[in-house]
Design a protein around this motif. Structure first.
Motif, short mmCIF file in Angstrom:
data_model
loop_
_atom_site.label_atom_id
_atom_site.label_comp_id
_atom_site.label_asym_id
_atom_site.label_seq_id
_atom_site.Cartn_x
_atom_site.Cartn_y
_atom_site.Cartn_z
N UNK A 1 -60.28 -22.91 -105.01
CA UNK A 1 -61.36 -23.50 -105.80
C UNK A 1 -62.25 -22.41 -106.38
N UNK A 2 -62.87 -22.67 -107.53
CA UNK A 2 -63.80 -21.67 -108.10
C UNK A 2 -65.03 -21.54 -107.20
N UNK A 3 -65.53 -20.31 -107.10
CA UNK A 3 -66.70 -20.07 -106.25
C UNK A 3 -66.39 -20.21 -104.78
N UNK A 4 -65.21 -19.75 -104.37
CA UNK A 4 -64.78 -19.94 -102.97
C UNK A 4 -65.73 -19.26 -101.98
N UNK A 5 -66.31 -18.13 -102.39
CA UNK A 5 -67.25 -17.44 -101.50
C UNK A 5 -68.45 -18.31 -101.17
N UNK A 6 -68.97 -19.01 -102.20
CA UNK A 6 -70.09 -19.92 -101.98
C UNK A 6 -69.68 -21.09 -101.10
N UNK A 7 -68.48 -21.61 -101.35
CA UNK A 7 -68.00 -22.76 -100.59
C UNK A 7 -67.80 -22.41 -99.12
N UNK A 8 -67.28 -21.23 -98.84
CA UNK A 8 -67.11 -20.78 -97.46
C UNK A 8 -68.46 -20.65 -96.79
N UNK A 9 -69.44 -20.11 -97.52
CA UNK A 9 -70.80 -19.97 -96.98
C UNK A 9 -71.40 -21.34 -96.66
N UNK A 10 -71.19 -22.30 -97.54
CA UNK A 10 -71.70 -23.66 -97.31
C UNK A 10 -71.01 -24.28 -96.10
N UNK A 11 -69.71 -24.07 -95.99
CA UNK A 11 -68.96 -24.60 -94.85
C UNK A 11 -69.49 -24.05 -93.53
N UNK A 12 -69.70 -22.74 -93.45
CA UNK A 12 -70.20 -22.13 -92.22
C UNK A 12 -71.63 -22.55 -91.94
N UNK A 13 -72.42 -22.68 -92.99
CA UNK A 13 -73.81 -23.12 -92.82
C UNK A 13 -73.85 -24.56 -92.28
N UNK A 14 -72.97 -25.41 -92.80
CA UNK A 14 -72.90 -26.79 -92.32
C UNK A 14 -72.50 -26.85 -90.85
N UNK A 15 -71.59 -25.97 -90.45
CA UNK A 15 -71.17 -25.92 -89.04
C UNK A 15 -72.32 -25.47 -88.15
N UNK A 16 -73.11 -24.50 -88.63
CA UNK A 16 -74.23 -24.00 -87.86
C UNK A 16 -75.27 -25.09 -87.63
N UNK A 17 -75.65 -25.77 -88.71
CA UNK A 17 -76.65 -26.84 -88.60
C UNK A 17 -76.07 -28.05 -87.85
N UNK A 18 -74.80 -28.31 -88.06
CA UNK A 18 -74.15 -29.43 -87.36
C UNK A 18 -74.16 -29.24 -85.87
#
Length: 228
Positions: free
Chosen positions: A70-87
């Motif tokens: 997907x375009x912007x994969x670096x941002x998406x990976x960051x969002x994924x890890x951030x969601x895991x942290x808050x989750x």
């Protein structure tokens, strides 16, 4: 509010967790860039590279590989890890709530568990990456994802431990065993810590006259993780 959960706390939680998610997202994105001088030192770039090369020891490799298309994969990976942290904080709060009646204190405990930071001892290891001493490994993406699944696993286990002597359904067994597999597949060292701890608790239950058949059924939930 009828359940003793004030609306003011909900607003405060949303603001704090949203701000925390943004800050974590910034941190994780900067880690993906593999900047010089290791200003955001992490093994995340190497995990992403391994995933793109077609191999990796964690289910995070699958996630990274999928997001790379997907375009912007670096941002998406960051969002994924951030969601895991808050989750992980949210799941921890839900678990703590079963033992701490004060809702404000529950949130503070859960939040504090997500803010445990490492300290660095140069005499132990000159490299900051290897020299971090902490139970919360911020520079390790597999740990970040594993923490969310581990929190879910413990939440289910604590609930199961209270009632499995009287009632243990097939659904209970499958859900718990499935979480164990998922958590271990994220970071295999999890089961090396969880299994001995669970063994001691089950041995205590057996001593407290819980039927052997029920204890063995719960113990068998660890077997599918051997496939991992």
């Amino acid at each position: 509010e009828n359940k003793g959960y004030p609306k003011s706390l909900v607003v405060i939680e949303v603001i704090i967790l949203a701000a925390y998610a943004v800050l974590c997202g910034y941190l994780y994105y900067m880690q993906t860039l593999k900047l010089p001088e290791y200003r955001f030192e992490s093994d995340l770039p190497y995990h992403i590279e391994m995933a793109l090369d077609g191999w990796g020891y964690s289910v995070t490799a699958i996630v990274y590989r999928l997001l790379s298309f997907l375009p912007g994969s670096g941002y998406l990976i960051a969002v994924f890890l951030s969601a895991c942290t808050v989750g992980a904080i949210c799941v921890t709060q839900k678990t703590v709530a079963k033992y701490v009646p004060n809702v404000w204190l529950c949130f503070l405990i859960a939040l504090a568990s997500g803010f445990v930071m490492p300290f660095f001892i140069k005499a132990v290891q000159y490299s900051r990456y290897l020299g971090y001493q902490s139970g919360t490994i911020w520079h390790n993406s597999t740990y970040i994802v594993m923490k969310l699944f581990a929190a879910m696993t413990l939440m289910v286990y604590f609930s199961l431990a209270k009632r499995y002597a009287e009632k243990l359904t097939v659904k209970d067994w499958i859900v718990f065993a499935g979480l164990l597999v998922l958590t271990t597949a994220t970071k295999t060292s999890f089961v090396l810590v969880f299994a001995p701890a669970a063994f001691l608790l089950l041995a205590l239950d057996l001593y407290m006259k819980v039927p052997l058949r029920k204890v063995l059924l719960v113990a068998l939930t660890v077997l599918p993780t051997m496939l991992v």
